[in-house]
Design a protein around this motif. Structure first.
Motif: not given
Length: 404
Positions: A244, A364, A368, A373
């Motif tokens: 990320q 993740c 997100s 984020f």
């Protein structure tokens, strides 16, 4: 006429710089053809096959999951048979999986090939290599592990451009074949050259209450569970940032080009931290390196969250901490549990971090997509804080016991 007394096994030769550099090179090739492969080949695979992107990308998580489940078994094999045969077998297994990728006619065959790669990863990447080095050289293994980590520190920097070039020139299937060929032609001979043959430790005597004829079940050593959780929290952060980072930087207002440029600082920061550890840290207990590693990663993430203008410093700190982490996960268990139990302990300690890494990309991505984020970065900061606290507990117990 023999005396009936077993001849003592000759001590293995001391680790050499040439051997350690060779082992570092093996990790560049093996990581490039497994853990780092999907980042480059996912889009070409989806474009040429039409397979769902989510399923293609999740294949890496499947391989990491398999690797984590196999790691304790691999550690026991290294302890019983020595590192060289296990690492060579792991490399050949990984190469077989890469050939399976190249030949996969459909998605199930593609996923099965990644399962085979997962078995190979369990037997050929850092954890089994460090287990073999620690079992072979004991206290002398610390500098060897650091030198190996230095030699392999630019794996991402080298592998992503090289893989991209191969995909453009040959296509993704032949790229997998190239990695398989490198594993067989280069990595296997380097393992045979750099790892002594037949180095193993004798099994522990059976427990007093063990049933006759049955081996005692492997037992957890003092502090092993908390150390496993400490390593797991660090591994989750590493995986999340690897997946990320570019998107996190862009969410903080940086352009895509700037984000890519800043991400290239990770490799030099990792190598720099490992060189400093090799030069200045050899007399310090590895628990101090654990504290430095967790502190640098936590401070880097904090800077990224509150001071995006200092993103370059945040990435340097994160890279340094992550570079130190690779060395610590090999040197700290060796100092805590000794040479005799080291290979088996490393196998057990690898399982939980790998299982955490397998789940991290999916978690993740979901966080997100649903919450943005900023929340993802806050969660990573919370995990980093937990990692620092766990590291303090491990260091306090370790250094306190050393003083007593």
């Amino acid at each position: 006429m023999t005396s009936g007394i077993a001849e003592p096994r000759p001590a293995p030769r001391a680790p050499t710089l040439a051997g350690n550099m060779a082992l570092g090179f093996t990790q560049i090739v093996l990581w490039g053809g497994s853990f780092f492969l999907m980042a480059v080949v996912a889009d070409p695979i989806v474009g040429s096959t039409g397979w769902p992107q989510g399923m293609v990308v999740s294949a890496l998580s499947l391989a990491i999951l398999v690797s984590g489940l196999c790691s304790p078994w691999v550690g026991r094999r290294i302890r019983r048979h020595g590192g060289r045969p296990v690492l060579i077998a792991g490399t050949l297994t990984l190469a077989l999986g890469q050939v399976g990728l190249a030949l996969a006619p459909n998605l199930p065959a593609f996923l099965l090939a990644w399962v085979v790669i997962g078995f190979g990863m369990a037997g050929a990447l850092y954890d089994p290599l460090f287990a073999a080095i620690g079992q072979t050289y004991g206290a002398a293994a610390r500098s060897a592990m650091t030198q190996i980590a230095i030699a392999s520190g630019f794996a991402i920097t080298l592998c992503w451009p090289a893989t991209s070039f191969l995909v453009d020139a040959l296509g993704w299937r032949l790229t997998c074949v190239v990695y398989a060929a490198l594993a067989v032609v280069l990595v296997v001979p380097l393992f045979a050259f750099a790892l002594p043959a037949g180095t193993r430790t004798e099994p522990s005597p059976p427990a007093a209450n063990a049933a006759p004829g049955k081996p005692a079940a492997p037992c957890r050593l003092p502090g092993e569970r908390i150390l496993a959780v400490t390593f797991t929290s660090a591994a989750v952060i590493m995986t999340a940032v690897s997946v990320q980072l570019l998107l996190l930087l862009q969410a903080k207002g940086l352009t895509a080009g700037t984000a890519v440029a800043l991400s290239t600082l990770i490799g030099p920061a990792q190598v720099g931290a490992r060189i400093l550890e090799l030069v200045f840290g050899r007399r310090a207990h590895p628990a101090w390196a654990l504290l430095v590693s967790s502190g640098c990663v936590g401070l880097g993430l904090l800077l990224l969250a509150v001071a995006p203008a200092l993103a370059w410093l945040a990435i340097v700190l994160y890279g340094a901490g992550n570079g130190m982490r690779t060395v610590v996960r090999g040197t700290l268990p060796l100092s805590l549990y000794g040479q005799h139990d080291y290979a088996a302990v490393m196998g057990r300690l690898a399982r939980m971090p790998l299982l955490g890494q397998a789940a991290t990309p999916l978690v993740c991505g979901t966080l997100s997509a649903w919450f943005g984020f900023d929340l993802l970065l806050k969660i990573l900061l919370a995990i980093a804080t937990l990692n620092i606290l766990l590291s303090l507990i491990v260091a306090r117990r370790t250094l306190g016991a050393q003083v007593r």
